[in-house]
Motif scaffolding. Structure first.
Motif, PDB file in Angstrom:
ATOM      1  N   PRO A  51       0.832  -1.199   0.000  1.00 21.96           N
ATOM      2  CA  PRO A  51       0.000   0.000   0.000  1.00 21.96           C
ATOM      3  C   PRO A  51       0.870   1.255   0.000  1.00 21.96           C
ATOM      4  O   PRO A  51       1.983   1.261   0.534  1.00 21.96           O
ATOM      5  CB  PRO A  51      -0.792  -0.109   1.306  1.00 21.96           C
ATOM      6  N   LEU A  52       0.368   2.299  -0.611  1.00 22.49           N
ATOM      7  CA  LEU A  52       1.049   3.585  -0.599  1.00 22.49           C
ATOM      8  C   LEU A  52       0.715   4.283   0.716  1.00 22.49           C
ATOM      9  O   LEU A  52      -0.460   4.563   0.986  1.00 22.49           O
ATOM     10  CB  LEU A  52       0.593   4.433  -1.784  1.00 22.49           C
TER      11      LEU A  52
ATOM     12  N   ASP B 169      -9.937  14.285   6.226  1.00 19.77           N
ATOM     13  CA  ASP B 169     -11.025  15.157   5.801  1.00 19.77           C
ATOM     14  C   ASP B 169     -10.593  16.132   4.721  1.00 19.77           C
ATOM     15  O   ASP B 169     -11.381  16.499   3.853  1.00 19.77           O
ATOM     16  CB  ASP B 169     -11.593  15.931   6.989  1.00 19.77           C
ATOM     17  N   GLY B 170      -9.316  16.541   4.771  1.00 20.67           N
ATOM     18  CA  GLY B 170      -8.807  17.503   3.801  1.00 20.67           C
ATOM     19  C   GLY B 170      -8.624  16.920   2.413  1.00 20.67           C
ATOM     20  O   GLY B 170      -8.577  17.644   1.427  1.00 20.67           O
ATOM     21  N   GLY B 171      -8.496  15.603   2.336  1.00 19.62           N
ATOM     22  CA  GLY B 171      -8.383  14.953   1.043  1.00 19.62           C
ATOM     23  C   GLY B 171      -7.099  15.218   0.288  1.00 19.62           C
ATOM     24  O   GLY B 171      -7.028  14.995  -0.905  1.00 19.62           O
ATOM     25  N   LYS B 172      -6.074  15.702   0.968  1.00 16.34           N
ATOM     26  CA  LYS B 172      -4.834  16.043   0.281  1.00 16.34           C
ATOM     27  C   LYS B 172      -3.734  15.003   0.472  1.00 16.34           C
ATOM     28  O   LYS B 172      -2.655  15.159  -0.063  1.00 16.34           O
ATOM     29  CB  LYS B 172      -4.344  17.417   0.728  1.00 16.34           C
ATOM     30  N   VAL B 173      -4.021  13.938   1.224  1.00 19.10           N
ATOM     31  CA  VAL B 173      -3.030  12.884   1.428  1.00 19.10           C
ATOM     32  C   VAL B 173      -3.184  11.867   0.309  1.00 19.10           C
ATOM     33  O   VAL B 173      -4.269  11.357   0.061  1.00 19.10           O
ATOM     34  CB  VAL B 173      -3.204  12.196   2.805  1.00 19.10           C
ATOM     35  N   ASN B 174      -2.089  11.606  -0.371  1.00 15.67           N
ATOM     36  CA  ASN B 174      -2.093  10.636  -1.465  1.00 15.67           C
ATOM     37  C   ASN B 174      -1.642   9.293  -0.904  1.00 15.67           C
ATOM     38  O   ASN B 174      -0.458   9.068  -0.715  1.00 15.67           O
ATOM     39  CB  ASN B 174      -1.159  11.097  -2.580  1.00 15.67           C
ATOM     40  N   GLY B 175      -2.581   8.412  -0.607  1.00 17.54           N
ATOM     41  CA  GLY B 175      -2.264   7.113  -0.041  1.00 17.54           C
ATOM     42  C   GLY B 175      -2.974   6.893   1.279  1.00 17.54           C
ATOM     43  O   GLY B 175      -3.854   7.666   1.671  1.00 17.54           O
TER      44      GLY B 175
END
Length: 70
Positions: A39-40, A58-64
Motif C-alpha cells: 500500500p502507498l 477530511d482535507g483529502g490532500k493525502v495521497n495514499g
C-alpha cells in the motif's frame, strides 16, 4: 511497427464483496501469494495526533493510506 515497450500487466478485473464463493476467496489468496502488493503510505501519525490524522483525511490532500500508530 509499434515502438512502445512491451509490459507485462496483471489486473484485478473484479471483486465480489458480498457473499464471495470459496473459489473467489481462493483466487484472491492465489493472487496475493503470487504478487507483492504494497500500500502507498501517504501519512503517518502517532495516536496522540489523531486529530491531525482526521484533519488530513477530511482535507483529502493525502495521497495514499493514513496510518495511525497505537
Amino acid at each position: 511497427m509499434n515502438d512502445s515497450p512491451t509490459r507485462s500487466k496483471t489486473e484485478v478485473t473484479g471483486f465480489h464483496s458480498n457473499f464471495p464463493t470459496q473459489a473467489d476467496i481462493d483466487s484472491i489468496f492465489s493472487f496475493l501469494t503470487e504478487h507483492t502488493l504494497q500500500p502507498l503510505i501517504g501519512a503517518h501519525f502517532a495516536f496522540r495526533d489523531i486529530a491531525q490524522a482526521c484533519a488530513a483525511c477530511d482535507g483529502g490532500k493525502v495521497n495514499g493510506k493514513i496510518v495511525v500508530e497505537l
